[in-house]
Scaffold this active site. Structure first.
Site, PDB file in Angstrom:
ATOM      1  CB  ALA A 258      35.232  40.705  33.315  1.00 58.14           C
TER       2      ALA A 258
ATOM      3  CE  LYS B 148      41.350  35.472  42.494  1.00 58.97           C
ATOM      4  NZ  LYS B 148      42.449  34.869  41.712  1.00 58.97           N
TER       5      LYS B 148
ATOM      6  CB  SER C 275      34.174  37.966  40.545  1.00 61.19           C
ATOM      7  OG  SER C 275      33.986  39.289  40.089  1.00 61.19           O
TER       8      SER C 275
ATOM      9  CG  HIS D 164      42.318  35.202  33.643  1.00 60.93           C
ATOM     10  ND1 HIS D 164      42.549  36.256  34.483  1.00 60.93           N
ATOM     11  CD2 HIS D 164      41.530  34.338  34.335  1.00 60.93           C
ATOM     12  CE1 HIS D 164      41.950  36.054  35.635  1.00 60.93           C
ATOM     13  NE2 HIS D 164      41.319  34.899  35.576  1.00 60.93           N
TER      14      HIS D 164
END
Length: 285
Positions: A113, A60, A62, A156
């Site tokens: 982000a 997992k 970005s 988050h």
């Protein structure tokens, strides 16, 4: 579902509730015909580095790291985090702070982000922000509160807790992205090593989809796994977290999901933030 051989796949994902919710059934052998998983937990900045070094079978990561790793890894069409109304926030101590020349704390410079932040800043901070300071995610809000930095980029569950630190939301990177593109916000991706082969990659995607559906069908079955790895999080916040980040795009990226990923990385490449994507880079398998 395509039946896989019974090799064990080495996988790393975060201990965040959305990941443990998605992978609970698969990690615990409740998906018939799926491979066994050897699970490691790591924050996304760590898994991004693992992908760049070619470690592990499944990761997992970005979306921001994709341009650096897609020669070796394939983007799976499921299991990741995209959505609407779930973007990163820029927080400050004082409402309406001008970020021109200011110091901003970020959790990583190779994160979605951060790309969303830089695209936002290019549009609304014409003088440019000042120094970028990378620090662990859990240190960012205290650093803003204590005046160590002028602003912080958070992700988050901070969406639900930043007021506890007396902070103000200066801007929502997701809102800016959605208003300027109309697309969902691409946050986290699931990658698998291309050398696993087409049959294994397709079967793995099927197994992840089945794990997502199992979690939706019986949310309580995943709760022990979720809370075991989110021990300091209020269960209600964990539920909010799952509700925000596990959605139809987790089950399948679909046309809008792929458009969002390519749109983000194309715009970021135009700003010189990432290398350009090849025309077939997102092809699966």
């Amino acid at each position: 579902m395509t039946t896989l051989d019974q090799r064990t796949l080495r996988i790393a994902y975060s201990p965040c509730p959305n990941d443990t919710f998605v992978f609970d059934a698969l990690a615990h052998g409740r998906i018939p015909g799926a491979p066994a998983l050897d699970v490691a937990f790591a924050d996304i900045d760590v898994t991004n580095g693992m992908a760049e070094r070619g470690e592990l079978d499944v990761l997992k990561v970005s979306y921001a790291v994709l341009p650096y790793v897609l020669d070796e890894y394939a983007l799976l069409p499921c299991g990741g985090a995209l959505g609407r109304g779930c973007g990163p926030l820029v927080l400050t101590r004082e409402a309406g702070t001008d970020l021109t020349g200011r110091t901003v704390a970020v959790p990583s410079e190779k994160s979605t982000a951060y790309l969303l932040f830089r695209l936002w800043a290019a549009d609304v901070v014409p003088g440019g922000v000042g120094e970028i300071v990378v620090m662990p995610f859990h240190e960012i809000m205290p650093a803003v509160r204590d005046g160590k930095v002028d602003a912080g980029l958070v992700i988050h569950e901070a969406r639900f807790t930043y007021r506890n630190y007396g902070l103000h939301k200066l801007a929502d990177m997701g809102e800016h992205w959605e208003e300027t593109t109309g697309l969902p916000i691409p946050l986290g991706a699931i990658l698998a090593r291309r050398s696993l082969g087409e049959e294994t990659l397709t079967g793995l995607a099927d197994a992840i989809r089945a794990s997502v559906r199992a979690a939706w069908d019986d949310p309580e079955a995943s709760r022990p796994y979720v809370m075991e790895h989110a021990q300091e999080m209020d269960p209600a916040v964990a539920d909010q977290h799952i509700g925000l980040y596990v959605n139809e795009f987790t089950a399948d990226l679909g046309e809008d999901g792929y458009a969002a990923v390519r749109g983000l990385l194309t715009r970021a490449a135009a700003e010189g933030l990432v290398p350009p994507l090849g025309p077939d880079a997102l092809r699966f398998p």
